[in-house]
Design an enzyme around this catalytic site. Structure first.
Site, short mmCIF file in Angstrom:
data_model
loop_
_atom_site.label_atom_id
_atom_site.label_comp_id
_atom_site.label_asym_id
_atom_site.label_seq_id
_atom_site.Cartn_x
_atom_site.Cartn_y
_atom_site.Cartn_z
N ASP A 62 -13.71 5.00 8.60
CA ASP A 62 -14.73 5.14 7.50
C ASP A 62 -16.36 4.59 7.51
O ASP A 62 -16.35 4.24 8.95
CB ASP A 62 -14.42 2.80 6.61
CG ASP A 62 -13.60 2.68 5.80
OD1 ASP A 62 -12.39 3.66 5.81
OD2 ASP A 62 -13.28 1.66 5.31
N TYR A 119 0.50 -1.82 5.25
CA TYR A 119 -0.84 -1.75 6.31
C TYR A 119 -1.30 -3.41 6.54
O TYR A 119 -1.57 -3.73 7.40
CB TYR A 119 -1.76 -0.61 5.49
CG TYR A 119 -2.17 -0.64 4.50
CD1 TYR A 119 -3.10 -1.33 4.43
CD2 TYR A 119 -2.15 -0.41 3.75
CE1 TYR A 119 -3.83 -2.12 3.43
CE2 TYR A 119 -3.00 -0.33 2.29
CZ TYR A 119 -3.78 -0.75 2.49
OH TYR A 119 -4.39 -0.98 1.66
N HIS A 178 -18.49 -0.30 -12.09
CA HIS A 178 -18.53 0.96 -10.71
C HIS A 178 -18.33 0.29 -8.93
O HIS A 178 -18.71 1.26 -8.00
CB HIS A 178 -19.87 1.97 -10.54
CG HIS A 178 -18.90 2.87 -12.61
ND1 HIS A 178 -19.85 1.88 -13.93
CD2 HIS A 178 -18.26 3.28 -13.02
CE1 HIS A 178 -19.55 3.08 -14.86
NE2 HIS A 178 -18.49 3.50 -14.03
N GLU A 216 -13.53 5.06 3.27
CA GLU A 216 -13.25 5.93 3.73
C GLU A 216 -13.57 7.79 3.91
O GLU A 216 -13.70 8.52 3.09
CB GLU A 216 -11.79 6.11 3.24
CG GLU A 216 -10.69 4.23 2.90
CD GLU A 216 -11.29 4.33 1.49
OE1 GLU A 216 -10.35 3.00 1.16
OE2 GLU A 216 -12.20 4.76 0.85
#
Length: 253
Positions: A62, A119, A178, A216
């Site tokens: 990231d 994960y 957002h 990411e």
């Protein structure tokens, strides 16, 4: 700039990684502190850091910013060079102070049941928000404003002398929005070792408010996550610090 990633690559070679994928976290004695120290120093200067979690976790790198340093240009970098979901992580204490829930706990829909992740034990997603001074909330300027104000909120909510609560938050922000807010684990790296906690640990070490932006890095050709080697190459070309999650854990965990 003195913190070039040539030094990071040298440190990686010394620790036997050579920019490749990282496995489980090393013991403290085997950890590479120099990359972590450079990452903390970069955070203090308001610069982004590239953080790879682990090959046996998400296996993703990231781009991570201290939230208070994010402007429209930073949002451009995140959406254009990273390409993942732009999120703002706040500490567990801040989330509790302003009553930000885990999103999956608030959803009354069959799709929110049996939320098993390959994960991790659970997702850290809370509410997606816009600052009330934004228009649509999606533009680079709008998202940057929302993110910076979230950093201000984290600073206020984390201050024992401030009385900032959910009503204050609602006066400034609306949901849905957002910018996806993430909740950090209560004991950070002792509880969870995702980018949320890795970034918040760097912010804490840098003496910054407990709010970081994570996004990411995706490969434009494959559509998958960028490999650590590709991410390190990006860091080198842009004179940014790259650090392995195992080293952050070994140094700050």
């Amino acid at each position: 700039m003195t913190h070039s990633t040539t030094d990071v690559a040298d440190a990686d070679r010394e620790s036997g990684r050579g920019g490749g994928e990282s496995g489980a976290a090393p013991d403290r004695e085997r950890a590479n502190p120099s990359a972590v120290e450079r990452a903390v120093a970069a955070f203090r200067r308001g610069e982004p850091v590239l953080v790879h979690d682990a090959a046996d976790r998400e296996g993703e790198t990231d781009i991570v910013y201290p939230a208070g340093a994010v402007d429209a240009d930073a949002v451009v970098r995140l959406r254009a060079d990273a390409g993942g979901l732009i999120c703002t992580a706040v500490s567990h204490e801040v989330a509790d102070a302003i009553e930000l829930p885990f999103l999956e706990d608030e959803l009354d829909h069959p799709a929110s049941a049996d939320h098993d992740l390959a994960y991790d034990d659970r997702s850290s997603f809370s509410l997606p928000v816009n600052h009330r001074e934004t228009f649509t909330g999606i533009t680079d300027d709008d998202r940057a404003l929302t993110i910076r104000r979230l950093a201000d909120v984290a600073d206020a909510a984390a201050d024992a002398n401030e009385d900032y609560d959910a009503e204050d938050f609602a006066a400034e922000f609306r949901t849905p929005g957002h910018v996806h807010v993430l909740r950090g684990a209560p004991d950070l790296l002792d509880d969870r070792r995702g980018h949320t906690e890795l970034g918040l640990a760097l912010a804490d070490a840098a003496g910054l408010p407990p709010a970081v932006v994570v996004c990411e890095m995706l490969d434009a050709e494959t559509g998958g996550a960028r490999t650590p080697t590709d991410a390190l190459d990006y860091a080198r070309r842009h004179d940014l610090v790259y650090v392995e999650g195992a080293d952050v854990i070994g140094r700050l965990g």
